[in-house]
Design a protein around this motif. Sequence first.
Motif, PDB file in Angstrom:
ATOM      1  N   GLU A  48       0.849  -1.182   0.000  1.00  9.12           N
ATOM      2  CA  GLU A  48       0.000   0.000   0.000  1.00  9.12           C
ATOM      3  C   GLU A  48       0.887   1.235   0.000  1.00  9.12           C
ATOM      4  O   GLU A  48       1.863   1.315   0.744  1.00  9.12           O
ATOM      5  N   THR A  49       0.557   2.169  -0.861  1.00 10.99           N
ATOM      6  CA  THR A  49       1.270   3.446  -0.906  1.00 10.99           C
ATOM      7  C   THR A  49       0.247   4.547  -0.693  1.00 10.99           C
ATOM      8  O   THR A  49      -0.964   4.288  -0.670  1.00 10.99           O
ATOM      9  N   LYS A  50       0.715   5.765  -0.565  1.00 13.56           N
ATOM     10  CA  LYS A  50      -0.250   6.859  -0.390  1.00 13.56           C
ATOM     11  C   LYS A  50      -1.039   7.124  -1.665  1.00 13.56           C
ATOM     12  O   LYS A  50      -2.035   7.808  -1.640  1.00 13.56           O
ATOM     13  N   ASN A  52      -1.962   4.409  -3.852  1.00 12.70           N
ATOM     14  CA  ASN A  52      -2.652   3.212  -4.315  1.00 12.70           C
ATOM     15  C   ASN A  52      -2.762   2.217  -3.158  1.00 12.70           C
ATOM     16  O   ASN A  52      -1.769   1.878  -2.535  1.00 12.70           O
ATOM     17  N   HIS A  53      -3.965   1.716  -2.915  1.00 16.75           N
ATOM     18  CA  HIS A  53      -4.162   0.784  -1.792  1.00 16.75           C
ATOM     19  C   HIS A  53      -3.531  -0.579  -2.039  1.00 16.75           C
ATOM     20  O   HIS A  53      -3.149  -1.266  -1.108  1.00 16.75           O
ATOM     21  N   GLU A  54      -3.472  -0.997  -3.292  1.00 15.44           N
ATOM     22  CA  GLU A  54      -2.901  -2.304  -3.604  1.00 15.44           C
ATOM     23  C   GLU A  54      -1.996  -2.165  -4.823  1.00 15.44           C
ATOM     24  O   GLU A  54      -2.325  -2.576  -5.923  1.00 15.44           O
ATOM     25  N   SER A  55      -0.834  -1.579  -4.605  1.00 16.45           N
ATOM     26  CA  SER A  55       0.100  -1.327  -5.694  1.00 16.45           C
ATOM     27  C   SER A  55       0.984  -2.550  -5.911  1.00 16.45           C
ATOM     28  O   SER A  55       1.583  -3.075  -4.973  1.00 16.45           O
ATOM     29  N   TRP A 107       8.048   3.423  -3.617  1.00 12.66           N
ATOM     30  CA  TRP A 107       7.451   2.777  -2.453  1.00 12.66           C
ATOM     31  C   TRP A 107       8.422   2.844  -1.299  1.00 12.66           C
ATOM     32  O   TRP A 107       9.540   2.354  -1.386  1.00 12.66           O
ATOM     33  N   SER A 112       4.327   4.767   3.760  1.00 11.21           N
ATOM     34  CA  SER A 112       3.028   4.266   3.317  1.00 11.21           C
ATOM     35  C   SER A 112       2.142   4.006   4.515  1.00 11.21           C
ATOM     36  O   SER A 112       2.595   3.708   5.600  1.00 11.21           O
ATOM     37  N   SER A 113       0.826   4.124   4.307  1.00 13.53           N
ATOM     38  CA  SER A 113      -0.098   3.896   5.415  1.00 13.53           C
ATOM     39  C   SER A 113      -0.858   2.643   5.235  1.00 13.53           C
ATOM     40  O   SER A 113      -1.131   2.195   4.202  1.00 13.53           O
TER      41      SER A 113
END
Length: 113
Positions: A48-50, A52-55, A107, A112-113
């Motif tokens: 997860e990146t800021k 994209n939730h599923e990168s 990434w 990332s959250s």
Amino acid sequence: RARPDAGLEIRSSLAGAQVVGVVTSTVESMDDVCTLIGRGWQKRKVGETKYNHESSRSHLVLQVTVTHRIPLEGALAEAVSGEDVEQQMVVRSSTLSLVDLAGSERWDPSSSS
């Protein structure tokens, strides 16, 4: 050149670039192709990146080679009639390469959250 974080080594030879550890499989049907894609999907890495939730953190390369063998006919078939069966065929082959590159955003696990 090997990248320590990649887990795969790329070697150069007269035949071209080759990736050590790549799996090559022979398939007979679309079900076989889908099974292989499913295996790859299970092995892919996501984060997860800021943005994209599923990168996807993995690259995917799927090369499909289709080979078509056509029996020789007429005089040419007669000329090779005593030869090996493989020599009595015209072989046509094509390769389709599908490439999906991992997300391009940087990434950083700490951001990332």
